[in-house]
Scaffold this motif. Structure first.
Motif, PDB file in Angstrom:
ATOM      1  N   VAL A   1      56.233  36.288  55.077  1.00  0.00           N
ATOM      2  CA  VAL A   1      57.123  37.176  54.319  1.00  0.00           C
ATOM      3  C   VAL A   1      56.627  37.336  52.886  1.00  0.00           C
ATOM      4  N   TYR A   2      56.193  36.242  52.276  1.00  0.00           N
ATOM      5  CA  TYR A   2      55.700  36.296  50.888  1.00  0.00           C
ATOM      6  C   TYR A   2      54.458  37.183  50.779  1.00  0.00           C
ATOM      7  N   ASP A   3      53.518  37.030  51.716  1.00  0.00           N
ATOM      8  CA  ASP A   3      52.300  37.842  51.675  1.00  0.00           C
ATOM      9  C   ASP A   3      52.607  39.319  51.884  1.00  0.00           C
ATOM     10  N   VAL A   4      53.492  39.619  52.822  1.00  0.00           N
ATOM     11  CA  VAL A   4      53.872  41.016  53.073  1.00  0.00           C
ATOM     12  C   VAL A   4      54.556  41.615  51.849  1.00  0.00           C
ATOM     13  N   ALA A   5      55.445  40.831  51.212  1.00  0.00           N
ATOM     14  CA  ALA A   5      56.168  41.313  50.031  1.00  0.00           C
ATOM     15  C   ALA A   5      55.227  41.608  48.863  1.00  0.00           C
TER      16      ALA A   5
END
Length: 354
Positions: A28-32
């Motif tokens: 989720v952090y990388d996508v965000a």
């Protein structure tokens, strides 16, 4: 519903669930941030060695994984924790580097004794520490935390005395190997894998695991059944000391020096957390080595994730403390009894509706 209950009731459910949760946070952090979703799992070869966030987790988590092996046995057999493992790591590293460099020498590239002598010296003193802790707990009946508090306080000071109050540097390629690379694979990963494999085989092909669990469940009943409970507890503490010695040498080899004040600092907390996160009861008894190992690498994954998110190193322990509180609360008898009552009420209601 029954299948979900069976799944959540398995011993490895908690550590695997926590590991998956950490991985999901990374995704989720990388996508965000507009990065590749599977950045956490990406492995490449740079400058002839493996590189990637996952490799960093396996590499940096090796010492905690090694400590978790011994801590699992100690917790299971004595229903207590060894809080001295971090300090014993430091003492083992100091003994090893002092022997390799020579007493009073602060930096050297030439070994004063053969490498094997230095390593054995570090491992032997770690085993002596484990034997000391085990004797206090098993034969004198001292509470594990109180018994291991002695070396928690004194081991680092003893290491400083061995090194003549110096940070001893051993700038030798043979010694750097243990914290370096075996081909393109980080050596600490290989050492941790060997330690895990040896203990897994020992537990599988000997009765040690059964004896440890028996003593942990009921020490008096085990003694009546013919087991030497005190000796088994002592053996567990010696193994824990040996694991701390191995972890100390690996940690020292990474920085090719014996820094008594920083090697193994707060590692005892990570080792205890790994055991708890692995689904093992801190009250002793049955244990899962696989769960503890997964827990150890999950802790490192949490640390790596927090650093990737820009969380300060001084704030990171707060998140670990929150995790400990949650795990201890989940394992608490009143909470488990509450869940059982809820489950029984739901089953009764379901039968009434039918």
């Amino acid at each position: 519903m029954n299948s979900i209950k069976k799944l959540t009731g398995k011993r490895l459910f908690l550590p695997i669930f926590c590991m998956i949760l950490v991985m999901m946070v990374n995704i989720v952090y990388d996508v965000a941030n507009g990065n590749f979703a599977l950045n956490f799992f990406t492995i490449s070869i740079r400058n002839g060695v493996l590189y990637g966030r996952l490799i960093d987790v396996l590499n940096r988590g090796s010492e905690v994984a090694i400590l978790a092996i011994g801590m699992t046995l100690v917790v299971s057999s004595s229903a207590g924790t060894d809080i001295s493992v971090g300090s014993v790591m430091s003492l083992s590293a100091c003994m090893c580097c002092m022997l390799l460099a020579g007493y009073g020498v602060s930096s050297t590239s030439d070994l004063a004794v053969p490498l094997i002598v230095g390593i054995l010296g570090g491992l032997i003193i770690a085993c002596v520490c484990g034997c000391f802790n085990g004797f206090l707990v098993a034969y004198l009946g001292v509470q594990p935390m109180v018994a291991t508090l002695i070396l928690y306080s004194a081991a680092r000071a003893i290491g400083l005395l061995l090194c003549n109050n110096l940070i001893v540097y051993v700038r030798n390629d043979a010694y750097k190997f243990f914290g370096g690379y075996l081909g393109f694979i980080p050596t600490p990963i290989v050492i941790a894998a060997i330690c895990i494999a040896v203990m897994a085989l020992l537990l599988k092909f000997t009765a040690l695991g059964l004896y440890v669990q028996s003593v942990g469940i009921n020490k008096k009943a085990s003694r009546i059944a013919g087991l030497n409970s005190s000796r088994i507890i002592l053996i567990c503490y010696v193994i824990c000391g040996l694991c701390a010695g191995v972890a100390g040498i690996v940690s020292s080899s990474r920085i090719y020096s014996a820094d008594s004040n920083n090697i193994g600092l707060n590692y005892e907390m990570d080792a205890i957390l790994a055991v708890a996160l692995g689904g093992n009861s801190l009250g002793g008894g049955k244990f899962s080595l696989a769960g503890s190992i997964i827990g150890a690498y999950t802790i490192q994954a949490i640390t790596t994730t927090m650093y990737a998110m820009g969380v300060s190193t001084s704030v990171a322990p707060v998140f670990k403390a929150i995790i400990v509180i949650i795990i201890v609360a989940i394992q608490a008898p009143p909470f488990r009894a509450y869940l059982r009552q809820r489950s029984a009420k739901k089953a009764a209601l379901a039968k009434g509706v039918q």
